[in-house]
Write a protein that holds these residues in place. Sequence first.
Motif, PDB file in Angstrom:
ATOM      1  N   THR A 107      20.800  -7.793 -46.289  1.00  0.00           N
ATOM      2  CA  THR A 107      20.434  -8.979 -46.932  1.00  0.00           C
ATOM      3  C   THR A 107      19.934  -8.813 -48.142  1.00  0.00           C
ATOM      4  O   THR A 107      20.545  -9.729 -49.065  1.00  0.00           O
ATOM      5  N   ALA A 108      19.330  -7.841 -48.702  1.00  0.00           N
ATOM      6  CA  ALA A 108      18.978  -7.544 -50.100  1.00  0.00           C
ATOM      7  C   ALA A 108      20.143  -7.339 -51.019  1.00  0.00           C
ATOM      8  O   ALA A 108      20.277  -7.766 -52.046  1.00  0.00           O
ATOM      9  N   ASP A 109      21.190  -6.904 -50.577  1.00  0.00           N
ATOM     10  CA  ASP A 109      22.615  -6.810 -51.254  1.00  0.00           C
ATOM     11  C   ASP A 109      23.182  -8.011 -51.403  1.00  0.00           C
ATOM     12  O   ASP A 109      23.669  -8.265 -52.542  1.00  0.00           O
ATOM     13  N   LYS A 110      23.019  -8.984 -50.479  1.00  0.00           N
ATOM     14  CA  LYS A 110      23.525 -10.431 -50.613  1.00  0.00           C
ATOM     15  C   LYS A 110      22.827 -11.129 -51.906  1.00  0.00           C
ATOM     16  O   LYS A 110      23.508 -11.632 -52.305  1.00  0.00           O
ATOM     17  N   ALA A 111      21.613 -10.900 -51.948  1.00  0.00           N
ATOM     18  CA  ALA A 111      20.476 -11.384 -52.696  1.00  0.00           C
ATOM     19  C   ALA A 111      21.020 -11.056 -54.144  1.00  0.00           C
ATOM     20  O   ALA A 111      21.337 -11.670 -54.922  1.00  0.00           O
ATOM     21  N   ASP A 112      21.295  -9.681 -54.307  1.00  0.00           N
ATOM     22  CA  ASP A 112      21.606  -8.995 -55.516  1.00  0.00           C
ATOM     23  C   ASP A 112      23.032  -9.576 -55.985  1.00  0.00           C
ATOM     24  O   ASP A 112      23.428  -9.951 -57.189  1.00  0.00           O
ATOM     25  N   ALA A 148      22.834 -13.149 -57.285  1.00  0.00           N
ATOM     26  CA  ALA A 148      22.498 -13.350 -58.454  1.00  0.00           C
ATOM     27  C   ALA A 148      23.476 -12.871 -59.647  1.00  0.00           C
ATOM     28  O   ALA A 148      23.332 -13.179 -60.745  1.00  0.00           O
ATOM     29  N   ARG A 149      23.966 -11.700 -59.474  1.00  0.00           N
ATOM     30  CA  ARG A 149      25.076 -11.397 -60.240  1.00  0.00           C
ATOM     31  C   ARG A 149      26.348 -12.268 -60.435  1.00  0.00           C
ATOM     32  O   ARG A 149      26.910 -12.263 -61.653  1.00  0.00           O
ATOM     33  N   LEU A 150      26.632 -12.965 -59.541  1.00  0.00           N
ATOM     34  CA  LEU A 150      27.614 -13.914 -59.579  1.00  0.00           C
ATOM     35  C   LEU A 150      27.210 -15.012 -60.376  1.00  0.00           C
ATOM     36  O   LEU A 150      28.014 -15.482 -61.173  1.00  0.00           O
ATOM     37  N   GLU A 151      26.018 -15.446 -60.184  1.00  0.00           N
ATOM     38  CA  GLU A 151      25.548 -16.792 -61.337  1.00  0.00           C
ATOM     39  C   GLU A 151      25.618 -16.251 -62.549  1.00  0.00           C
ATOM     40  O   GLU A 151      25.985 -16.917 -63.471  1.00  0.00           O
ATOM     41  N   SER A 183      22.403 -20.708 -67.085  1.00  0.00           N
ATOM     42  CA  SER A 183      23.710 -21.309 -66.640  1.00  0.00           C
ATOM     43  C   SER A 183      24.325 -22.383 -67.539  1.00  0.00           C
ATOM     44  O   SER A 183      23.711 -22.695 -68.662  1.00  0.00           O
ATOM     45  N   LEU A 184      25.576 -22.755 -67.367  1.00  0.00           N
ATOM     46  CA  LEU A 184      26.052 -23.708 -68.345  1.00  0.00           C
ATOM     47  C   LEU A 184      25.528 -24.967 -68.415  1.00  0.00           C
ATOM     48  O   LEU A 184      25.377 -25.631 -69.254  1.00  0.00           O
TER      49      LEU A 184
END
Length: 414
Positions: free
Chosen positions: A31-36, A39-42, A112-113
């Motif tokens: 779960t913590a890795d998904k959140a990370d 965030a990095r994808l954004e 973001s854009l």
Amino acid sequence: MVSIHQIQAALATIAAALDDATDADPVFLATADKADVLARLEQITARVAELRLRVIASAQDVAEEVSARDVAAWLVAQHRVESPAAHATLRLARELEGRPVVRAGLARGAFSLEHARVILRGLDDLPDDLPAEVLARAEVTLCDLASEHRPKDLRRLASHLLEVVAPEVAEAAEAAAIRRLEETANAKACLSITDQGDGTTRIHGIVPETVGHRLRTYLQAYTQPRVAALEADGRVPPRSRLLAHAFAQLLENTDPTRLPAHGGDATTVVVTMTLDQLRAGLGVAWLEDGTPISTGETRRLACTAGIIPAVLGGNSEPLDLGRTRRLFTPSQRKALALRDKHCRAEGCAVPTTWCDAHHDQPWSHGGHTDLAHGSLLCGHHHRRAHDPTYQTTRLPDGRYRFRRKARALVRASP
């Protein structure tokens, strides 16, 4: 050895990395890795968007190579991009060229854009005669705020930007901006009312924000957010339907004697029907333009709306032109509110401020406009009181009970 540009090398690396992740299933991430990762994808999405805009801003030669008007036209022709989106992207790319702080923040993935678009709009809305140092301070301020706020909130903050970066000129500039906004809103104002041919009318309009706020406030006085009348399937009506019914109630409770003169006379709505139809509740009545309405709706309107019922005899001669004095006065409504406390329908607790004053005995059958013959009903139950498909029973304690009639009984009822 042929060297490649840094941008080409970066894209090759990105493409290779994405190839490696093509079949990777994110379900196995903690779960913590998904959140990370999210965030990095954004952040990466914003950085790639900035790179794309930077290249587009310098790609006029690409368009000229195939005799396209500009790179937006090239994108439409070569990559099937929608024309409005392509040209909006080109405009954004050119605007970013003149805003180095915004471009740098987007390139870092700080926002973001969509944030960038809001920042650019906010800077464009500033007065043209501001000193260069004030504009630079405004750009830095908005970029800092963008990392902490959503675009919607940032847009609101941008409208008060001068109060932060140049309070000495903020008041005068804000007044001028509001005047421009009001002038633009008034120039855009339009309203159309179109009969659909199926018993409904479509109302579409654009009005100044102050008018919209006032209308919304008025309609909220008629809506029932806490005690909404349920629909036949037991569900609460959608907000849009509650507002539509509230709009109808607003019109019905508008005093026609206070409207501007229309055709040399006070503005009125004339409803025409025969005396037999009015008494029996059968057939239809007609508005002045020939629109048909049921006699039940006519009776309901007569309780609250300032209409003139033109009752015709056998030879279509006018027998009675009603007066709005049949309406309950404000003092009578206050007395009814003190007595009834809420809608008088069984089990209904809609407050009196959302209720109509209803004649217990229809005026077409000799009913009187007085406290002894009046009750407060919410809009939903007021319609039921004049609906021939429902049986209305007055209980000993003065409340109303409504029950749907059997089909055979409805057909046989007068």
